[in-house]
Design a protein around this motif. Sequence first.
Motif, PDB file in Angstrom:
ATOM      1  N   GLU A   1       0.831  -1.206   0.000  1.00 61.98           N
ATOM      2  CA  GLU A   1       0.000   0.000   0.000  1.00 61.98           C
ATOM      3  C   GLU A   1       0.865   1.256   0.000  1.00 61.98           C
ATOM      4  OE1 GLU A   1      -3.915  -1.770   2.348  1.00 61.98           O
ATOM      5  OE2 GLU A   1      -2.273  -0.871   3.485  1.00 61.98           O
TER       6      GLU A   1
ATOM      7  N   GLN B   1      -6.749   6.193  -0.168  1.00 56.73           N
ATOM      8  CA  GLN B   1      -7.908   6.284   0.724  1.00 56.73           C
ATOM      9  C   GLN B   1      -9.194   5.909  -0.010  1.00 56.73           C
ATOM     10  OE1 GLN B   1      -6.872  10.298   2.242  1.00 56.73           O
ATOM     11  NE2 GLN B   1      -6.970   9.354   4.261  1.00 56.73           N
TER      12      GLN B   1
ATOM     13  N   TRP C   1      -9.254   2.133  -0.225  1.00 54.83           N
ATOM     14  CA  TRP C   1      -9.684   1.556   1.051  1.00 54.83           C
ATOM     15  C   TRP C   1     -11.194   1.666   1.206  1.00 54.83           C
ATOM     16  CZ3 TRP C   1      -5.399   4.433   4.223  1.00 54.83           C
ATOM     17  CH2 TRP C   1      -4.229   3.656   4.259  1.00 54.83           C
TER      18      TRP C   1
ATOM     19  N   SER D   1     -13.170  -0.657  -1.098  1.00 58.72           N
ATOM     20  CA  SER D   1     -13.040  -2.066  -0.687  1.00 58.72           C
ATOM     21  C   SER D   1     -13.646  -2.347   0.681  1.00 58.72           C
ATOM     22  CB  SER D   1     -11.563  -2.468  -0.681  1.00 58.72           C
ATOM     23  OG  SER D   1     -11.015  -2.338  -1.964  1.00 58.72           O
TER      24      SER D   1
ATOM     25  N   THR E   1     -12.434  -1.450   3.572  1.00 61.08           N
ATOM     26  CA  THR E   1     -11.315  -1.852   4.427  1.00 61.08           C
ATOM     27  C   THR E   1     -11.518  -1.364   5.851  1.00 61.08           C
ATOM     28  OG1 THR E   1      -9.861  -1.677   2.506  1.00 61.08           O
ATOM     29  CG2 THR E   1      -8.804  -1.743   4.669  1.00 61.08           C
TER      30      THR E   1
ATOM     31  N   LEU F   1      -9.769  -0.175   8.624  1.00 59.03           N
ATOM     32  CA  LEU F   1      -8.436   0.356   8.906  1.00 59.03           C
ATOM     33  C   LEU F   1      -8.035   0.211  10.366  1.00 59.03           C
ATOM     34  CD1 LEU F   1      -8.586   3.527   6.644  1.00 59.03           C
ATOM     35  CD2 LEU F   1      -7.369   1.387   6.196  1.00 59.03           C
TER      36      LEU F   1
ATOM     37  N   ARG G   1      -5.282  -6.865   9.393  1.00 60.41           N
ATOM     38  CA  ARG G   1      -5.861  -6.865   8.046  1.00 60.41           C
ATOM     39  C   ARG G   1      -4.806  -7.077   6.977  1.00 60.41           C
ATOM     40  NH1 ARG G   1      -4.961  -2.601   4.764  1.00 60.41           N
ATOM     41  NH2 ARG G   1      -4.084  -0.734   5.726  1.00 60.41           N
TER      42      ARG G   1
ATOM     43  N   SER H   1      -3.481  -6.418   2.908  1.00 57.25           N
ATOM     44  CA  SER H   1      -3.403  -5.288   1.984  1.00 57.25           C
ATOM     45  C   SER H   1      -4.651  -5.228   1.121  1.00 57.25           C
ATOM     46  CB  SER H   1      -2.163  -5.444   1.089  1.00 57.25           C
ATOM     47  OG  SER H   1      -2.034  -4.336   0.225  1.00 57.25           O
ATOM     48  N   VAL H   2      -5.114  -4.041   0.819  1.00 61.15           N
ATOM     49  CA  VAL H   2      -6.248  -3.838  -0.067  1.00 61.15           C
ATOM     50  C   VAL H   2      -5.831  -4.262  -1.477  1.00 61.15           C
ATOM     51  CG1 VAL H   2      -5.700  -1.450  -0.672  1.00 61.15           C
ATOM     52  CG2 VAL H   2      -8.071  -2.182  -0.637  1.00 61.15           C
TER      53      VAL H   2
END
Length: 194
Positions: free
Chosen positions: A160, A173, A176, A179, A181, A183, A188, A190-191
């Motif tokens: 990322e 951003q 993220w 997806s 995500t 944060l 977690r 990686s996106v």
Amino acid sequence: MVDVLPLVEARLRTALGEPDARAAVTFLGTDRVEVLRFQERDVVRYATLGMSAHPMTDPTAMLADPVAGPRAELVLSVRAGVADTDKALRPLAVLAASPQVEGLVVAPGASLDVGAPLWPGAPFTSVLVAEPGGLVEDLELDAPLDPVRFLPLLPMTPNEAAWKRVHGAQALQERWLTSGTDLRDPARRSVPLD
């Protein structure tokens, strides 16, 4: 000259409650930096205290202005009980000391890298500095002092961080967000970046 740190700590307590732990780190040639831990249900927040004692100075400036310049503290929020995130205290203190040590001006959109996992087993070695104002409001100080901004830190995987260097903070951003995500998830992945 006003001591801003008691005011900063009061603002943190107003926004986040009473800290349940604190640790202090002093690096050679720098002022002491504390990291306060705040627990709120399933989220633990770590906030630095000490970075805002002095204004950040442009590294190209011939002389550091002791009054004028941006001031900030860092705030990291993660889910509690998933990883040993308390070990992030030292890396956070290192990041908070970077304006004094390296002459950095830490601002939203910047990447900060500690060169090692943020805590044991963490998939993150760096953070994205996000926009302030959501969790902890800026602390206005008497003129001519700049306000203290409380900058959220968003952990980034190495992939990322590399993608952000090419495409920018806003694009990461958005990725993220698209997806979904979490944060705050300290484990977690990686996106998707393809």
